[in-house]
Design a protein around this motif. Sequence first.
Motif, PDB file in Angstrom:
ATOM      1  N   GLN A   1       0.713  -0.867  -0.339  1.00 27.05           N
ATOM      2  CA  GLN A   1       0.214   0.241  -0.482  1.00 27.05           C
ATOM      3  C   GLN A   1       0.572   1.102  -0.152  1.00 27.05           C
ATOM      4  OE1 GLN A   1      -2.742   0.496  -0.660  1.00 27.05           O
ATOM      5  NE2 GLN A   1      -3.054  -1.698  -0.677  1.00 27.05           N
ATOM      6  N   LYS A   2       1.687   1.068   1.094  1.00 36.03           N
ATOM      7  CA  LYS A   2       2.710   2.330   0.697  1.00 36.03           C
ATOM      8  C   LYS A   2       3.621   2.226  -0.541  1.00 36.03           C
ATOM      9  CE  LYS A   2       3.990   2.178   5.698  1.00 36.03           C
ATOM     10  NZ  LYS A   2       3.181   3.470   6.254  1.00 36.03           N
ATOM     11  N   LEU A   3       4.096   1.528  -1.112  1.00 38.70           N
ATOM     12  CA  LEU A   3       4.291   1.387  -2.551  1.00 38.70           C
ATOM     13  C   LEU A   3       3.331   2.279  -3.849  1.00 38.70           C
ATOM     14  CD1 LEU A   3       6.482  -1.666  -2.481  1.00 38.70           C
ATOM     15  CD2 LEU A   3       7.418   0.294  -2.484  1.00 38.70           C
ATOM     16  N   LYS A   4       2.735   2.140  -3.507  1.00 37.39           N
ATOM     17  CA  LYS A   4       1.156   2.074  -4.391  1.00 37.39           C
ATOM     18  C   LYS A   4       1.079   3.679  -4.125  1.00 37.39           C
ATOM     19  CE  LYS A   4      -1.408  -1.790  -4.180  1.00 37.39           C
ATOM     20  NZ  LYS A   4      -2.870  -2.554  -4.282  1.00 37.39           N
ATOM     21  N   GLN A   5       0.931   4.138  -3.352  1.00 38.28           N
ATOM     22  CA  GLN A   5       0.481   5.465  -3.197  1.00 38.28           C
ATOM     23  C   GLN A   5       1.315   6.321  -3.189  1.00 38.28           C
ATOM     24  OE1 GLN A   5       0.160   5.572   1.608  1.00 38.28           O
ATOM     25  NE2 GLN A   5      -1.872   4.707   1.142  1.00 38.28           N
ATOM     26  N   GLU A   6       2.910   6.230  -3.082  1.00 43.22           N
ATOM     27  CA  GLU A   6       4.297   6.922  -3.704  1.00 43.22           C
ATOM     28  C   GLU A   6       4.431   6.638  -4.931  1.00 43.22           C
ATOM     29  OE1 GLU A   6       7.164   9.249  -2.504  1.00 43.22           O
ATOM     30  OE2 GLU A   6       5.472   8.612  -0.957  1.00 43.22           O
ATOM     31  N   LEU A   7       3.941   5.703  -5.481  1.00 44.07           N
ATOM     32  CA  LEU A   7       5.054   5.523  -6.938  1.00 44.07           C
ATOM     33  C   LEU A   7       3.648   6.357  -7.467  1.00 44.07           C
ATOM     34  CD1 LEU A   7       4.760   1.317  -7.677  1.00 44.07           C
ATOM     35  CD2 LEU A   7       6.618   3.328  -7.304  1.00 44.07           C
ATOM     36  N   GLU A   8       2.202   6.532  -7.355  1.00 42.82           N
ATOM     37  CA  GLU A   8       0.987   7.252  -7.596  1.00 42.82           C
ATOM     38  C   GLU A   8       1.618   8.513  -7.929  1.00 42.82           C
ATOM     39  OE1 GLU A   8      -3.186   5.350  -6.728  1.00 42.82           O
ATOM     40  OE2 GLU A   8      -2.344   3.910  -6.960  1.00 42.82           O
ATOM     41  N   ALA A   9       2.374   8.733  -6.414  1.00 38.25           N
ATOM     42  CA  ALA A   9       2.377  10.638  -6.010  1.00 38.25           C
ATOM     43  C   ALA A   9       3.289  10.820  -7.123  1.00 38.25           C
ATOM     44  CB  ALA A   9       2.721  10.542  -4.702  1.00 38.25           C
ATOM     45  N   LEU A  10       4.147   9.975  -7.494  1.00 35.03           N
ATOM     46  CA  LEU A  10       5.707  10.362  -7.605  1.00 35.03           C
ATOM     47  C   LEU A  10       5.058  10.164  -9.686  1.00 35.03           C
ATOM     48  CD1 LEU A  10       7.999   8.363  -6.011  1.00 35.03           C
ATOM     49  CD2 LEU A  10       7.819  11.401  -6.577  1.00 35.03           C
ATOM     50  N   GLY A  11       3.984  10.131 -10.438  1.00 39.70           N
ATOM     51  CA  GLY A  11       3.655   9.590 -11.535  1.00 39.70           C
ATOM     52  C   GLY A  11       4.364   8.504 -11.899  1.00 39.70           C
ATOM     53  N   ILE A  12       4.481   7.842 -11.538  1.00 38.11           N
ATOM     54  CA  ILE A  12       5.443   6.575 -12.400  1.00 38.11           C
ATOM     55  C   ILE A  12       4.283   5.382 -12.367  1.00 38.11           C
ATOM     56  CG2 ILE A  12       7.312   4.764 -11.331  1.00 38.11           C
ATOM     57  CD1 ILE A  12       8.494   6.782  -9.502  1.00 38.11           C
ATOM     58  N   ASP A  13       4.507   5.097 -13.248  1.00 36.31           N
ATOM     59  CA  ASP A  13       3.399   4.091 -14.222  1.00 36.31           C
ATOM     60  C   ASP A  13       4.618   2.362 -13.313  1.00 36.31           C
ATOM     61  OD1 ASP A  13       1.568   5.100 -14.998  1.00 36.31           O
ATOM     62  OD2 ASP A  13       2.879   5.418 -17.039  1.00 36.31           O
TER      63      ASP A  13
END
Length: 60
Positions: free
Chosen positions: A32-44
């Motif tokens: 969950q932490k990874l998903k949140q951070e990846l989405e915040a950074l705009g990383i596909d």
Amino acid sequence: MKVISRSKLAQEKIKCIQSGYSAFAETEEVSQKLKQELEALGIDYIEEKTHMGSWFIPKT
């Protein structure tokens, strides 16, 4: 006994993904932490779930 910070662990995995490498999250909390951070950074990314955890693979 040494305690591992899940937030720090997630940040280390984010660095791997940003470098173009895959990362494995063993727990749902780290996923969950990874998903949140990846989405915040705009990383596909692609998430592959297994019975042991989730692989996060950066899209190129």
